[in-house]
Design a protein around this motif. Structure first.
Motif, PDB file in Angstrom:
ATOM      1  N   PRO A 139     108.131 -43.543 -57.874  1.00  0.00           N
ATOM      2  CA  PRO A 139     109.404 -44.259 -57.756  1.00  0.00           C
ATOM      3  C   PRO A 139     109.225 -45.604 -57.050  1.00  0.00           C
ATOM      4  CG  PRO A 139     109.374 -42.279 -56.375  1.00  0.00           C
ATOM      5  CD  PRO A 139     108.108 -42.281 -57.148  1.00  0.00           C
ATOM      6  N   ASP A 140     110.140 -46.521 -57.307  1.00  0.00           N
ATOM      7  CA  ASP A 140     110.072 -47.850 -56.702  1.00  0.00           C
ATOM      8  C   ASP A 140     110.070 -47.782 -55.183  1.00  0.00           C
ATOM      9  OD1 ASP A 140     109.962 -49.091 -59.158  1.00  0.00           O
ATOM     10  OD2 ASP A 140     112.104 -49.577 -59.209  1.00  0.00           O
ATOM     11  N   TRP A 141     110.865 -46.876 -54.598  1.00  0.00           N
ATOM     12  CA  TRP A 141     110.916 -46.823 -53.136  1.00  0.00           C
ATOM     13  C   TRP A 141     109.534 -46.534 -52.552  1.00  0.00           C
ATOM     14  CZ3 TRP A 141     109.134 -42.577 -50.749  1.00  0.00           C
ATOM     15  CH2 TRP A 141     109.234 -41.341 -51.386  1.00  0.00           C
ATOM     16  N   TYR A 142     108.727 -45.741 -53.260  1.00  0.00           N
ATOM     17  CA  TYR A 142     107.386 -45.417 -52.770  1.00  0.00           C
ATOM     18  C   TYR A 142     106.499 -46.668 -52.780  1.00  0.00           C
ATOM     19  CZ  TYR A 142     102.685 -43.512 -52.627  1.00  0.00           C
ATOM     20  OH  TYR A 142     101.376 -43.266 -52.283  1.00  0.00           O
ATOM     21  N   ALA A 143     106.544 -47.426 -53.860  1.00  0.00           N
ATOM     22  CA  ALA A 143     105.754 -48.664 -53.936  1.00  0.00           C
ATOM     23  C   ALA A 143     106.196 -49.643 -52.852  1.00  0.00           C
ATOM     24  CB  ALA A 143     105.883 -49.288 -55.322  1.00  0.00           C
TER      25      ALA A 143
END
Length: 154
Positions: free
Chosen positions: A84-88
């Protein structure tokens, strides 16, 4: 084909998908702040990050699992073939992360991706508490990252 359509065809979310996700996140975050954070029997927190490319603040509602005093476990499941984007965003700017628990101000945290035996031990606790994560994991080829968020000491 537009650039956004091309991005979507490569497996990443397009502009419309990102807009819908941000709207859904904003509604969930408001509910967490207003009524506390529970969803499908899981405790929720709001993860504050900074966009890895935009530099803009981001808020993502996530399920969390206790990991001792002042530490929380989160899972980068997010469905699909990519993280997910939040992880990146979290991994790109780990020093700018904080979490917001219901009724509390944001607390700065230090993220640490768990590997090996540490990940396996945490994963066993997570799937014992919420078996749906094991089911989700079986549906993808990528291993879901497990991240320990530790409260920063002053």
């Amino acid at each position: 084909m537009t650039q956004n359509q091309q991005a979507g065809s490569r497996g990443g979310p397009g502009a419309v998908s990102r807009w819908i996700q941000r709207r859904a996140n904003a509604r969930t975050n408001a509910r967490i702040r207003r009524n506390g954070g529970k969803f499908m029997g899981m405790d929720l927190l709001i993860l504050h990050t900074v966009g890895r490319r935009s530099g803009q603040p981001r808020e993502s509602p996530l399920a969390w699992f206790a990991d001792g005093e002042g530490a929380w476990l989160i899972v980068a499941s997010g469905g699909g073939r990519r993280h997910p984007d939040w992880y990146a965003n979290l991994m790109a700017h780990p020093g700018r992360a904080s979490i917001e628990l219901p009724g509390r101000d944001p607390t700065p945290v230090t993220p640490h991706r768990l590997d090996g035996a540490d990940r396996e031990q945490a994963w066993q606790r997570i799937t014992a508490a919420q078996p749906r994560y094991a089911k989700y994991q079986r549906k993808t080829d990528r291993e879901y990252p497990v991240i320990r968020l530790s409260e920063q000491s002053e």
